[in-house]
Structure formats: structure tokens, C-alpha cells
Design a protein around this motif. Structure first.
Motif, PDB file in Angstrom:
ATOM      1  N   ASP A   1      -6.504  -0.641  -3.980  1.00 18.21           N
ATOM      2  CA  ASP A   1      -5.879  -1.176  -2.701  1.00 18.21           C
ATOM      3  C   ASP A   1      -6.822  -2.224  -2.038  1.00 18.21           C
ATOM      4  OD1 ASP A   1      -4.221  -1.471  -0.493  1.00 18.21           O
ATOM      5  OD2 ASP A   1      -4.423   0.499   0.386  1.00 18.21           O
TER       6      ASP A   1
ATOM      7  N   GLN B   1      -8.970   0.910   0.340  1.00 19.72           N
ATOM      8  CA  GLN B   1      -9.401  -0.681   0.895  1.00 19.72           C
ATOM      9  C   GLN B   1     -10.858  -0.401   1.453  1.00 19.72           C
ATOM     10  OE1 GLN B   1      -6.425  -1.822   3.482  1.00 19.72           O
ATOM     11  NE2 GLN B   1      -7.580  -3.621   4.271  1.00 19.72           N
TER      12      GLN B   1
ATOM     13  N   SER C   1       0.894  -1.308  -0.068  1.00 23.13           N
ATOM     14  CA  SER C   1      -0.187  -0.051   0.123  1.00 23.13           C
ATOM     15  C   SER C   1       0.851   1.221  -0.019  1.00 23.13           C
ATOM     16  CB  SER C   1      -0.910  -0.013   1.159  1.00 23.13           C
ATOM     17  OG  SER C   1      -1.834  -1.180   0.939  1.00 23.13           O
TER      18      SER C   1
ATOM     19  N   LYS D   1       0.738   4.377  -2.521  1.00 20.68           N
ATOM     20  CA  LYS D   1       0.351   5.786  -1.744  1.00 20.68           C
ATOM     21  C   LYS D   1       1.527   6.620  -2.297  1.00 20.68           C
ATOM     22  CE  LYS D   1      -2.790   4.653   1.630  1.00 20.68           C
ATOM     23  NZ  LYS D   1      -3.133   4.368   2.970  1.00 20.68           N
TER      24      LYS D   1
END
Lengths: 258, 263
Positions: A182, A104, A60, A64
Motif C-alpha cells: 500500500d 503505507q 486501498s 484491504k
């Protein structure tokens, strides 16, 4: 010590060989915790790249860094040929508009209805659109994720799967060229996960997007991946197609496919 | 024994470091406000919505507390003034106390409890559920949309609420006086207005803009910096109330000193 990469297959299984994303030697640490220790990979135009790895392996964080949510310590992140580590916020925002990001937990704005969630971004980036055109685009994108009927609902009234779809709709409303997912199927039942995976593929075909999909769901990976990379100890440990990695000599890599 | 002293010293040093760190970060966070507030685009709709939420929705609470402030102040002051035969000064005293000190501070403290904690919890929850990140990746400036609008709204609404509380408090004072004696409303109001000068109202109102600014700013700062899941949302709300309340007292103390020097 950086572990030697086990490159199982070269990165030319993709749909075209024009990279839209190139990450080179990316480093990121939080205090003493070195999360990324020189990650290098690329995504070609129209390609779906699945990133696998244990929880906390920095998957992640890597995506990001791609949208500037996390600032990398070192390394190069080329998106559409621009190194985003060397540009200012305004230039970064121009690139961000061309990238969609599905969080997510969908990260829908709790205080807004579905209509407002979708219109929020659109109204700010397509100021020349009339109210009617905005409404039409909202309806169109909702239809594409199969949830036209929830337009006036609040996020709290939606199920997990619905939230993911609305999150996806919000991501797609600006017609991005790259979509970052994600863990799109985390927390969903098998049937809904399958539906979301199919939706990702459908969207990719329809909008010709390039995608990075971070997942632990191997069914989703199998269904959506053109190519996979596996992160281990802060570096890319293995790379290849689903079939190639499934038959890997590396036991640790194979353990993902059991 | 020595170990306990060392441990205590260390914990005090850590606390002081954190406090100075917080002060520094709030200052930087506030400086960003002045940069962002003048830049377009302007989130007018959200600003109006926040004015409604912060101002209009606080009216019932401010009405009740304002009325009680005036009533209780009158009832408590009456016996002392009566001892000195100065009962007739009661309307002036109540009005001056309310306008100069009690209404601004109490209203600001109530708003710190209601508004600052609300903003802290709301933004904290948005932060931990990645809603603020979602705005940022959509190339929308979350500071401008969430912080600038809320801080502007509190800066504008708190002074208005204080002026409103002044009025309601004076009415409370009238009711308080009439519990024990019979005073005509016109006479009561004339006495109140005669005793108040511009120099009573101006500094007292001016400081409320600072109260409003910091109530909004601290709430936003605490919310924006919430980390580590839902537990931090409660912490952000709690910390916003404590810090904002403390800041109100510090501003009040400085305002009184400055008023004393210049007015």
C-alpha cells in the motif's frame, strides 16, 4: 451509472496465466459513499500488478478486502482458488499467512524493537523453530532488506525509508506467496523511493512472489509493473502495460503519465 | 424559541442514542472477552508484562494516595468523634471506612485515570497507525493479544492494589492519630483488626474485581474503536477515563445494594 471500461490491453502480459487472485464484481460502500462499484481484476502467479487511481478512488479498500480487513458488500474475492468472502476466520487466517501486507506507514509495533517486530509474527506461526533458528531468520530477512545493523533499534529511531524496509522485512519473514504493497514509496525522497522499488523487484525475483502495488509514484510503477490497472469512479477504467497506457487515447489515463 | 427547544430535544436524543449504542457495543466487546479468554493460544508473556505495567508501576501513586486517604480521614473524623467522646473508636472507624468504601473507590478511580486512559491511548494510537490491522493480516488475533491480556491484568491487579491501599491507608491513619495523641502501634493495629470482620473485607474486595474488569475493558474498547487520525487518540483516552469512572460509581452503588441485601 457504471462507466464503461476502457480496456487497453488484455491481461496476458503476465508471467504465468495461473491467477492467484481474482476479484469479481467487488462492491463496497461506506454509508452513502459507494467506493467500489463492481471492481474486477486478477493477478497471475509471479506477476506485479500496479493499481493506479486518484486519492480516495478505493485502491486501498480493494486490497484491504483481499485480506479481510474490510468486509466487501458484494462480489467474489478468490485467493489461491478460495473465495475469502465465504470462509470463517480460521480459514481466512490460513490464507493470510500466505499473504504479506506492507502498510503505507509500515505499521511497525511501536513498543517493540526491530528484532521483536520481526520475531512477533514468526514465533506465533512457526512454533517448532528454536530460539536460535528464529534469530537466524530475523538476521537473514534483515540482511535481505539491507538493514542488519538496526536489529536492536526501536521503530522511533528509524527514518521513513528504514521503517518501510523493516515493514517489508516483517512482511517477508513468513515467506508469503503474495505481497500487497500500500503506497510503498509515499513520503520518501526520490533516491529512497528508487531503492525501495528496486528492493520490491529483487524480492519478487528471489521469492517468486505475486504482488499488488498501490502507488501514486509513476517512477515506482514504471520500474515494478508487469501490468497496470487504473481505478476510476469505483471501477477498473483501464488496464495494460506501462507503455500501452502511456500512449492511451484516453486523456485522463494519459494524465497519470505526464 | 420553538427551534431552540426542538434543537435541544434532538441533541438529547442523539446523546441518548450514542450512549445506548456505546453500552451495547461495550457489552458485545465484553462478551467476546469471555469467548477468547478460554481459547488457546495464551499470551502469558504479554499478560505478565501488563501485570507489571498496571500493577507494579501504579504502586508509587497508590502508596501516596493510600497514605493521604488514611491520614486525612483520621484528621477530619477526629474532631467529630471527640465531640461525642468516641475518640477511641477512631482506629476502627478509619479502618472500616477505608476497607469498605474509600480505598476501593479512590484506588479504582486513580487507576481509571492512569490505567484506563493509558490503555485507551496506547490501543487508540495502534489503531490509527494500522498496527492492529498489521496484527490481523499476520493472522494474529489482536483482541487476544491486546485486549484479553490487559483486561485480565487489570482484573487481577486492581484488587491487589486496593488491598495494598487498605494497608497503606491504615498506616496513614496511625500517623494521623499520632499527630494529636500518642498511641502505640500494637494497640492501634489490635483495635483495627478487632473491628474488621470477613464480611467487611469480602464484598469490598469482590467489587474491586468488577472495577478492574471494567477499567481494562473500557480502556480497550475506546482504544480499539478509535478512528479518524491522531485526534481520536486523545478522545479515546479522555472518554475511557470518563466512562470508566462513571462505571466505577455505578458498580459501587449496585455492590452496596447487593451487600446490604445479602451480608
Amino acid at each position: 451509472m457504471i462507466q464503461e471500461k476502457t480496456i487497453i490491453a488484455p491481461a496476458h502480459i503476465s508471467k504465468t496465466n495461473t491467477p492467484v487472485i481474482e476479484i469479481k464484481e467487488l462492491y463496497k460502500s461506506f454509508g452513502n459513499n459507494e467506493v467500489l462499484k463492481g471492481v474486477t481484476f486478477s493477478v497471475n502467479k509471479g506477476e506485479n500488478l500496479v493499481v493506479l487511481g486518484k486519492s480516495g478512488s478505493g485502491k486501498s479498500i480493494a486490497i484491504k478486502c483481499l485480506v479481510g480487513l474490510v468486509v466487501a458488500d458484494k462480489g467474489e474475492i478468490n485467493v489461491f482458488g478460495t473465495d475469502i468472502t465465504k470462509i470463517d476466520t480460521n480459514e481466512l487466517n490460513e490464507i493470510r499467512v500466505r499473504i504479506g501486507f506492507l502498510f503505507q506507514n509500515a505499521a511497525l509495533y511501536d513498543s517493540m524493537s526491530v528484532r521483536e517486530n520481526l520475531g512477533f509474527t514468526l514465533k506465533r506461526h512457526a512454533k517448532d523453530l528454536s530460539a536460535e533458528e528464529v534469530e537466524n531468520q530475523i538476521k537473514e530477512v534483515l540482511e535481505s532488506v539491507g538493514l542488519s545493523e538496526v536489529i536492536d533499534k526501536m521503530p522511533s529511531e528509524l527514518s521513513g525509508g528504514m521503517r518501510k524496509r523493516i515493514g517489508l522485512a516483517r512482511t517477508l519473514i513468513l515467506k508469503p506467496e503474495i505481497v500487497l504493497y500500500d503506497e510503498p514509496t509515499t513520503g520518501l525522497d526520490t533516491i529512497t523511493s528508487r531503492e525501495i522499488s528496486e528492493l520490491l523487484l529483487e524480492i519478487q525475483k528471489k521469492n517468486k512472489t505475486s504482488s499488488i502495488i498501490i502507488t501514486h509514484d509513476m517512477a515506482c510503477a514504471k520500474h515494478t509493473a508487469d501490468r497496470l490497472v487504473i481505478l476510476k469512479d469505483g471501477v477498473i477504467h483501464a488496464e495494460g502495460t506501462y507503455k500501452e497506457l502511456e500512449k492511451s487515447d484516453d486523456e485522463w489515463v494519459r494524465s497519470f503519465f505526464i | 424559541m420553538n427551534n431552540i427547544v426542538i434543537a435541544k430535544k434532538e441533541s438529547i436524543i442523539i446523546y441518548l442514542k450514542e450512549t445506548f449504542n456505546d453500552v451495547g457495543n461495550i457489552t458485545l466487546f465484553s462478551i467476546r472477552f469471555f469467548k477468547e479468554v478460554i481459547r488457546s493460544p495464551y499470551e502469558i508473556k504479554e499478560f505478565i508484562k501488563q501485570c507489571y505495567v498496571i500493577g507494579y508501576k501504579s504502586l508509587p501513586l497508590v502508596t501516596i494516595t493510600g497514605f493521604i486517604m488514611g491520614l486525612v480521614l483520621t484528621l477530619q473524623s477526629r474532631p467529630t468523634l471527640a465531640k461525642f467522646g468516641a475518640e477511641s473508636w477512631l482506629p476502627s472507624m478509619v479502618a472500616l471506612s477505608l476497607i469498605r468504601e474509600i480505598a476501593p473507590v479512590i484506588t479504582a478511580l486513580i487507576c481509571a485515570g492512569k490505567v484506563s486512559s493509558g490503555i485507551g491511548a496506547e490501543l487508540g494510537s495502534m489503531k490509527v497507525t494500522e498496527q492492529i490491522d498489521a496484527m490481523e493480516v499476520s493472522a494474529i488475533n489482536p483482541y487476544k493479544y491486546l485486549v484479553v491480556t490487559r483486561v485480565l491484568a487489570t482484573t487481577l491487579m486492581i484488587p491487589l492494589l486496593v488491598i495494598y491501599a487498605d494497608g497503606i491507608g491504615i498506616i496513614g491513619g496511625y500517623v494521623g492519630i499520632n499527630i494529636h495523641s500518642d498511641v502505640n502501634l500494637y494497640r492501634y493495629l489490635s483495635q483495627v483488626l478487632e473491628s474488621i470482620t470477613f464480611l467487611d473485607i469480602f464484598p469490598a474486595t469482590l467489587k474491586t474485581f468488577f472495577f478492574g474488569f471494567f477499567i481494562g475493558m473500557i480502556g480497550c474498547y475506546k482504544g480499539f474503536n478509535a478512528v479518524n487520525g491522531t485526534e481520536s487518540v486523545g478522545k479515546a483516552a479522555n472518554s475511557a477515563v470518563v466512562t470508566a469512572s462513571l462505571t466505577i460509581f455505578i458498580i459501587d452503588m449496585l455492590a452496596v445494594q447487593i451487600t446490604d441485601l445479602f451480608f
